[in-house]
Design a protein around this motif. Sequence first.
Motif, PDB file in Angstrom:
ATOM      1  N   GLY A   1      23.585  87.799  65.266  1.00 55.77           N
ATOM      2  CA  GLY A   1      22.132  87.877  65.391  1.00 55.77           C
ATOM      3  C   GLY A   1      21.469  88.418  64.144  1.00 55.77           C
ATOM      4  N   MET A   2      22.081  89.423  63.528  1.00 55.58           N
ATOM      5  CA  MET A   2      21.538  89.969  62.287  1.00 55.58           C
ATOM      6  C   MET A   2      21.587  88.925  61.174  1.00 55.58           C
ATOM      7  N   LEU A   3      22.678  88.174  61.101  1.00 57.03           N
ATOM      8  CA  LEU A   3      22.788  87.117  60.099  1.00 57.03           C
ATOM      9  C   LEU A   3      21.709  86.059  60.312  1.00 57.03           C
ATOM     10  N   LEU A   4      21.518  85.645  61.556  1.00 57.81           N
ATOM     11  CA  LEU A   4      20.482  84.659  61.861  1.00 57.81           C
ATOM     12  C   LEU A   4      19.098  85.203  61.548  1.00 57.81           C
ATOM     13  N   CYS A   5      18.894  86.480  61.828  1.00 58.08           N
ATOM     14  CA  CYS A   5      17.609  87.113  61.533  1.00 58.08           C
ATOM     15  C   CYS A   5      17.307  87.070  60.042  1.00 58.08           C
ATOM     16  N   LEU A   6      18.295  87.441  59.224  1.00 55.54           N
ATOM     17  CA  LEU A   6      18.105  87.440  57.773  1.00 55.54           C
ATOM     18  C   LEU A   6      17.870  86.026  57.253  1.00 55.54           C
ATOM     19  N   MET A   7      18.546  85.064  57.876  1.00 57.81           N
ATOM     20  CA  MET A   7      18.337  83.675  57.472  1.00 57.81           C
ATOM     21  C   MET A   7      16.917  83.226  57.819  1.00 57.81           C
ATOM     22  N   LYS A   8      16.449  83.625  58.996  1.00 61.16           N
ATOM     23  CA  LYS A   8      15.134  83.157  59.444  1.00 61.16           C
ATOM     24  C   LYS A   8      13.997  83.778  58.647  1.00 61.16           C
ATOM     25  N   ILE A   9      14.176  85.000  58.158  1.00 64.00           N
ATOM     26  CA  ILE A   9      13.110  85.634  57.382  1.00 64.00           C
ATOM     27  C   ILE A   9      13.287  85.400  55.886  1.00 64.00           C
ATOM     28  N   SER A  10      14.309  84.614  55.543  1.00 61.10           N
ATOM     29  CA  SER A  10      14.555  84.324  54.134  1.00 61.10           C
ATOM     30  C   SER A  10      13.428  83.470  53.551  1.00 61.10           C
ATOM     31  N   ARG A  11      13.267  83.541  52.235  1.00 61.66           N
ATOM     32  CA  ARG A  11      12.275  82.726  51.545  1.00 61.66           C
ATOM     33  C   ARG A  11      12.761  81.293  51.345  1.00 61.66           C
ATOM     34  N   HIS A  12      14.054  81.075  51.539  1.00 56.74           N
ATOM     35  CA  HIS A  12      14.642  79.773  51.263  1.00 56.74           C
ATOM     36  C   HIS A  12      14.683  78.924  52.538  1.00 56.74           C
ATOM     37  N   LYS A  13      14.069  77.760  52.470  1.00 56.50           N
ATOM     38  CA  LYS A  13      13.999  76.880  53.632  1.00 56.50           C
ATOM     39  C   LYS A  13      15.374  76.414  54.071  1.00 56.50           C
ATOM     40  N   VAL A  14      16.310  76.292  53.137  1.00 61.03           N
ATOM     41  CA  VAL A  14      17.648  75.833  53.464  1.00 61.03           C
ATOM     42  C   VAL A  14      18.354  76.824  54.387  1.00 61.03           C
ATOM     43  N   LEU A  15      17.930  78.080  54.378  1.00 58.83           N
ATOM     44  CA  LEU A  15      18.479  79.089  55.286  1.00 58.83           C
ATOM     45  C   LEU A  15      17.630  79.213  56.549  1.00 58.83           C
ATOM     46  N   ARG A  16      16.321  79.114  56.389  1.00 54.43           N
ATOM     47  CA  ARG A  16      15.425  79.289  57.538  1.00 54.43           C
ATOM     48  C   ARG A  16      15.591  78.171  58.573  1.00 54.43           C
ATOM     49  N   ALA A  17      15.680  76.943  58.102  1.00 53.83           N
ATOM     50  CA  ALA A  17      15.695  75.789  59.010  1.00 53.83           C
ATOM     51  C   ALA A  17      16.875  75.828  59.988  1.00 53.83           C
ATOM     52  N   PRO A  18      18.128  76.029  59.512  1.00 52.80           N
ATOM     53  CA  PRO A  18      19.246  76.074  60.464  1.00 52.80           C
ATOM     54  C   PRO A  18      19.130  77.225  61.457  1.00 52.80           C
ATOM     55  N   ALA A  19      18.670  78.387  60.981  1.00 54.56           N
ATOM     56  CA  ALA A  19      18.531  79.542  61.868  1.00 54.56           C
ATOM     57  C   ALA A  19      17.488  79.268  62.952  1.00 54.56           C
ATOM     58  N   LYS A  20      16.363  78.689  62.547  1.00 52.30           N
ATOM     59  CA  LYS A  20      15.303  78.378  63.512  1.00 52.30           C
ATOM     60  C   LYS A  20      15.775  77.338  64.519  1.00 52.30           C
ATOM     61  N   ALA A  21      16.498  76.332  64.051  1.00 52.08           N
ATOM     62  CA  ALA A  21      17.011  75.293  64.947  1.00 52.08           C
ATOM     63  C   ALA A  21      18.001  75.883  65.945  1.00 52.08           C
ATOM     64  N   TYR A  22      18.892  76.730  65.455  1.00 53.50           N
ATOM     65  CA  TYR A  22      19.887  77.367  66.319  1.00 53.50           C
ATOM     66  C   TYR A  22      19.198  78.168  67.416  1.00 53.50           C
ATOM     67  N   ILE A  23      18.259  79.000  67.017  1.00 56.67           N
ATOM     68  CA  ILE A  23      17.575  79.873  67.978  1.00 56.67           C
ATOM     69  C   ILE A  23      16.795  79.048  69.001  1.00 56.67           C
ATOM     70  N   ASP A  24      16.108  78.025  68.554  1.00 54.62           N
ATOM     71  CA  ASP A  24      15.318  77.187  69.464  1.00 54.62           C
ATOM     72  C   ASP A  24      16.208  76.461  70.471  1.00 54.62           C
ATOM     73  N   ILE A  25      17.316  75.914  69.983  1.00 52.81           N
ATOM     74  CA  ILE A  25      18.214  75.145  70.864  1.00 52.81           C
ATOM     75  C   ILE A  25      18.881  76.066  71.889  1.00 52.81           C
ATOM     76  N   ILE A  26      19.442  77.172  71.419  1.00 51.13           N
ATOM     77  CA  ILE A  26      20.165  78.077  72.314  1.00 51.13           C
ATOM     78  C   ILE A  26      19.236  78.690  73.360  1.00 51.13           C
ATOM     79  N   ARG A  27      18.034  79.053  72.942  1.00 44.68           N
ATOM     80  CA  ARG A  27      17.099  79.657  73.892  1.00 44.68           C
ATOM     81  C   ARG A  27      16.532  78.641  74.876  1.00 44.68           C
TER      82      ARG A  27
END
Length: 231
Positions: free
Chosen positions: A50-76
């Motif tokens: 969860g911490m890793l996903l959090c850091l990815m989602k708040i990252s400035r880089h879209k290549v990190l944000r997009a997978p984290a956001k997709a993961y969270i949306d799908i799982i939830r």
Amino acid sequence: MDMLWNWLIQLGDRFYTAFFAADRWKLYLSGLGNTLSITLGAICISTVLGMLLCLMKISRHKVLRAPAKAYIDIIRGIPVVVQLMIIYFVVLASWTNKTAVGIIAFAINSAAYTAEIFRSGINSVDSGQMEAGRSLGLSNTQTMWHIIFPQAIKNCLPTYTSEFIVLVKETAVVGYIGMTDLTKAYSTVQSRTMDPLPPLLIIAVVYFIITKILSIVFSYMERRLRESDRR
């Protein structure tokens, strides 16, 4: 008075049959062990993930944000019991260790919620804290680790506690993959005694005790953190 006394004796006999007769307490004990094993294993993994996903989602880089956001949306968006069965019957179909499968399934599910808990905790810290850290010569990573994270943990601890407690209760669905947790123990005892009330009350009390202990532990941690702020 005699009727009440007779009713209490009958109720006691029913609880004896549901818990002690034929060593049925061993079913509850086995179920409790599996519930706690899955919960503790899942929360440890989900906290890190969860911490890793959090850091990815708040990252400035879209290549990190997009997978984290997709993961969270799908799982939830998918019920945990459906995720459990997908992982058990499809993804990890060759695995024979059901406890490990349960831990992985619930960790994957809980990580999505934990990530959002951490993100909200970090976002609740005043943005000036990052600027203050940078002005002291700290890097972004150092500022995040030494200044932002300690404050974020205090802010998100109550919600994290709730997620831990929810996870304990969500493990009740592991019976879908044939594991004996507390709920499955009830089902087994009820099918043998044909009396649902005593086993239901027994597992309800056990679940309440577990969640109450967790609440007390985390409440103590919150008090300690508040006291440290006053020093």
